[in-house]
Design an enzyme around this catalytic site. Structure first.
Site, mmCIF file in Angstrom:
data_model
loop_
_atom_site.group_PDB
_atom_site.id
_atom_site.type_symbol
_atom_site.label_atom_id
_atom_site.label_comp_id
_atom_site.label_asym_id
_atom_site.label_seq_id
_atom_site.Cartn_x
_atom_site.Cartn_y
_atom_site.Cartn_z
ATOM 1 C CG HIS A 3 -1.955 -0.985 1.154
ATOM 2 N ND1 HIS A 3 -1.896 -2.445 1.337
ATOM 3 C CD2 HIS A 3 -3.495 -1.052 1.236
ATOM 4 C CE1 HIS A 3 -3.021 -2.979 1.181
ATOM 5 N NE2 HIS A 3 -3.863 -2.054 1.379
ATOM 6 C CG HIS B 257 1.334 -3.476 6.803
ATOM 7 N ND1 HIS B 257 1.802 -4.713 6.384
ATOM 8 C CD2 HIS B 257 0.107 -3.564 5.879
ATOM 9 C CE1 HIS B 257 1.486 -5.049 5.204
ATOM 10 N NE2 HIS B 257 0.535 -3.991 4.635
ATOM 11 C CG ASP C 257 5.050 -4.847 8.206
ATOM 12 O OD1 ASP C 257 6.212 -5.565 8.275
ATOM 13 O OD2 ASP C 257 4.076 -5.291 8.820
#
Length: 301
Positions: free
Chosen positions: A216, A256, A260
């Site tokens: 993302h 996450h 991350d």
């Protein structure tokens, strides 16, 4: 008389130039090929070679480990150090942080084997996690909005290639996602405690996903960098703001770990740089030649 002298001088200069060019080719130095005056954009003459070695590609000798002027630190002075701190505060600040975190690393208590991972992002977003856990509908709405943002990233990256004919963001994404898959398979982290899944979140349908690293965030960084490169600064700032909100939402939903997201930012930068280097190699001005029906003019040599 003047005209004859001018003609003779011109002829003499031409002879001297030809002699000099011949001498350079004989000695193997100078230009790598003759400069030909070509008309109508014709290709340059083929590169001349000597003894099977292509001219102009002779590598310079490696830099010596010990400079002839002596070691750099021998010339340092107090004034030089003060000037370095004044003119280069960022590297100096990171040098101080290096020493600080060396001390932290050697003294920080390790997390016990039976304990969950310690994540500062989870600690900061603990109230948001509790609010989303108490309001599943809100969690679903935010997940759906996050999926829309992922769609915006994908749409922009594909638009730059399919409509504008600029492949760098697409190449960067192609570099980034397989690397994410390799790393995600190499180290499979446990699902964070308190994870709040949603069928509206990307990937849609409550399916499994790689925790390390965040695609993302990396995709948004790739799009934002291209927007800045094309002077679409308002769009870039909007994407950065949405990326920040996305990161907070992912931490709050425990989708996450903090690492991350941080590595996702770095991965976006690295993928963009690699894509730029690929373009430099494949789209050199002197190697423009259509290689396929797409007319991308990449190198075929």
């Amino acid at each position: 008389m003047t005209t004859e002298n001018g003609v003779s001088d011109t002829a003499r200069l031409r002879v001297q130039r030809r002699t000099a060019d011949a001498s350079r080719f004989t000695l193997g130095v100078g230009a790598s090929h003759e400069i030909s005056h070509h008309r109508g954009g014709a290709e340059q003459a083929p590169t001349k070679s000597l003894s099977g070695v292509r001219m102009g590609t002779i590598s310079p000798p490696p830099m010596p480990l010990f400079p002839s002027r002596g070691p750099f630190f021998a010339g340092l002075s107090v004034g030089g150090v003060v000037g370095a701190v004044r003119h280069h505060p960022v590297p100096c600040a990171f040098a101080i942080l290096l020493l600080v975190f060396m001390g932290v690393e050697y003294t920080i208590p390790m997390v016990p084997l039976a304990s969950p991972p310690l994540d500062l992002g989870f600690i900061v977003t603990e109230p948001l996690n509790a609010a989303l856990a108490a309001a599943p509908a809100l969690n679903t709405v935010l997940a759906a909005l996050n999926t829309v943002f992922v769609g915006m990233q994908t749409f922009y990256i594909l638009w730059t290639f399919l409509v504008e004919g600029r492949p760098r963001p697409t190449i960067a994404a192609l570099f980034m996602f397989p690397c994410r898959g390799i790393l995600g398979c190499s180290t499979q982290l446990p699902l964070p405690e308190g994870f709040l899944g949603s069928g509206a979140d990307f990937p849609v349908g409550n399916v499994s996903f790689f925790l390390f690293f965040s695609g993302h965030v990396a995709g948004a960084v790739i799009a934002s960098l291209d927007m800045r490169r094309t002077r679409r600064h308002n769009m870039a700032w909007a994407f950065d703001a949405l990326n920040l909100l996305q990161s907070v939402r992912l931490l709050a939903a425990r989708g996450h770990y903090t690492i991350d997201l941080a590595v996702g930012v770095g991965a976006g930068f690295v993928a963009d740089v690699l894509a730029g280097e690929y373009e430099k190699i494949k789209w050199k001005p002197d190697r423009q030649q259509a290689c396929c029906s797409c007319g991308c003019s990449c190198s075929t040599r």
